[in-house]
Design a protein around this motif. Structure first.
Motif, short mmCIF file in Angstrom:
data_model
loop_
_atom_site.label_atom_id
_atom_site.label_comp_id
_atom_site.label_asym_id
_atom_site.label_seq_id
_atom_site.Cartn_x
_atom_site.Cartn_y
_atom_site.Cartn_z
N ALA A 33 68.46 61.39 8.78
CA ALA A 33 69.28 62.60 8.85
C ALA A 33 69.26 63.23 10.24
CB ALA A 33 68.80 63.62 7.82
N TYR A 34 70.39 63.82 10.60
CA TYR A 34 70.52 64.61 11.83
C TYR A 34 69.97 66.02 11.62
CZ TYR A 34 73.96 61.19 13.54
OH TYR A 34 74.59 60.04 13.95
N LEU A 35 70.33 66.60 10.46
CA LEU A 35 70.01 67.99 10.15
C LEU A 35 69.58 68.09 8.68
CD1 LEU A 35 73.27 69.62 11.61
CD2 LEU A 35 71.05 69.55 12.75
N CYS A 36 68.80 69.13 8.38
CA CYS A 36 68.55 69.46 6.98
C CYS A 36 68.78 70.95 6.80
CB CYS A 36 67.16 69.03 6.53
SG CYS A 36 65.79 69.89 7.29
N ALA A 37 69.06 71.33 5.57
CA ALA A 37 69.37 72.73 5.27
C ALA A 37 68.62 73.18 4.03
CB ALA A 37 70.87 72.91 5.05
N PHE A 38 68.03 74.37 4.15
CA PHE A 38 67.37 75.03 3.03
C PHE A 38 68.28 76.15 2.59
CE2 PHE A 38 64.30 73.29 5.97
CZ PHE A 38 63.49 72.53 5.16
N VAL A 39 68.62 76.18 1.32
CA VAL A 39 69.58 77.15 0.81
C VAL A 39 68.92 77.97 -0.29
CG1 VAL A 39 71.86 77.46 -0.22
CG2 VAL A 39 71.46 75.54 1.33
N ALA A 40 69.04 79.29 -0.18
CA ALA A 40 68.47 80.19 -1.20
C ALA A 40 69.51 81.24 -1.57
CB ALA A 40 67.21 80.88 -0.66
N LYS A 41 69.56 81.54 -2.84
CA LYS A 41 70.48 82.58 -3.31
C LYS A 41 69.86 83.93 -3.00
CE LYS A 41 73.62 83.52 -7.03
NZ LYS A 41 74.11 83.10 -8.33
N LYS A 42 70.66 84.85 -2.46
CA LYS A 42 70.14 86.17 -2.06
C LYS A 42 69.55 86.94 -3.24
CE LYS A 42 73.54 87.00 1.59
NZ LYS A 42 74.65 87.88 1.97
N SER A 43 70.21 86.91 -4.37
CA SER A 43 69.80 87.74 -5.51
C SER A 43 68.76 87.08 -6.41
CB SER A 43 71.03 88.09 -6.35
OG SER A 43 71.64 86.91 -6.84
N ASP A 44 68.48 85.78 -6.19
CA ASP A 44 67.53 85.08 -7.05
C ASP A 44 66.86 83.97 -6.24
OD1 ASP A 44 66.08 83.76 -8.99
OD2 ASP A 44 67.77 83.54 -10.39
N ALA A 45 65.68 84.25 -5.73
CA ALA A 45 64.97 83.30 -4.86
C ALA A 45 64.57 82.01 -5.57
CB ALA A 45 63.73 83.97 -4.27
N THR A 46 64.69 81.97 -6.90
CA THR A 46 64.35 80.74 -7.62
C THR A 46 65.49 79.73 -7.58
OG1 THR A 46 65.10 81.58 -9.76
CG2 THR A 46 62.78 81.96 -9.17
N ILE A 47 66.68 80.17 -7.19
CA ILE A 47 67.82 79.26 -7.09
C ILE A 47 67.89 78.76 -5.65
CG2 ILE A 47 70.32 79.01 -7.29
CD1 ILE A 47 70.23 81.16 -9.49
N THR A 48 67.52 77.50 -5.48
CA THR A 48 67.46 76.90 -4.15
C THR A 48 68.12 75.53 -4.15
OG1 THR A 48 65.32 75.86 -4.56
CG2 THR A 48 65.29 78.09 -3.62
N ARG A 49 68.53 75.10 -2.96
CA ARG A 49 69.11 73.77 -2.80
C ARG A 49 68.69 73.22 -1.44
NH1 ARG A 49 75.11 74.32 -5.44
NH2 ARG A 49 75.01 72.05 -5.48
#
Length: 149
Positions: free
Chosen positions: A76-92
């Motif tokens: 991979a060139y890049l990786c991304a951590f994604v978190a929902k603002k209103s619910d920190a348990t929802i991540t991708r």
């Protein structure tokens, strides 16, 4: 056999996200703090000084981390951590992966997402320019097309 860079992008970073939480990693990236990732480079013996950028889009916080330049397909060139603002348990977790198309004898990028033990390919990403800001912004746009079409 998977390369060290492949293992970092597809095993080590997702595990780091599980341990530290995507929200805390994105928070560090918002402060331009790369120290949460220092152990990755130390423990794997890879010499890399990552670049980071953090963005907010709709209800999502996204942190983009540069990885060492890929040399093989699947890295991979890049990786991304994604978190929902209103619910920190929802991540991708997403990667922008180097791929080679045999039919056209050309390279391309793929936007992939790690879901548990499997990797889901969401389609072509933009060609990498080598400019981190440009590539990171294009990657964020591609991620948003997946999570909020």
């Amino acid at each position: 056999m998977a390369s060290a860079l492949d293992a970092i992008a597809h095993v080590v970073m997702p595990n780091l996200m599980k341990l530290k939480g995507a929200a805390s990693l994105v928070s560090a990236m918002e402060r331009r703090d790369v120290s949460p990732f220092a152990q990755v480079w130390t423990q794997t013996g890879i010499d890399h000084t990552p670049q980071v950028i953090a963005k907010e889009r709709d209800v999502w916080r996204i942190g983009i981390l540069s990885l060492p330049a890929p040399e093989q397909m699947g890295e991979a060139y890049l990786c991304a951590f994604v978190a929902k603002k209103s619910d920190a348990t929802i991540t991708r977790y997403f990667t922008l992966v180097h791929d080679y198309v045999l039919a056209t004898k050309s390279t391309r990028t793929l936007v992939c997402e790690r879901e548990g033990q499997r990797t889901v390919k969401h389609g072509d990403g933009r060609a990498v320019t080598g400019d981190f800001q440009t590539d990171a912004n294009a990657f964020v746009d591609a991620i948003m097309q997946v999570i909020a079409p």
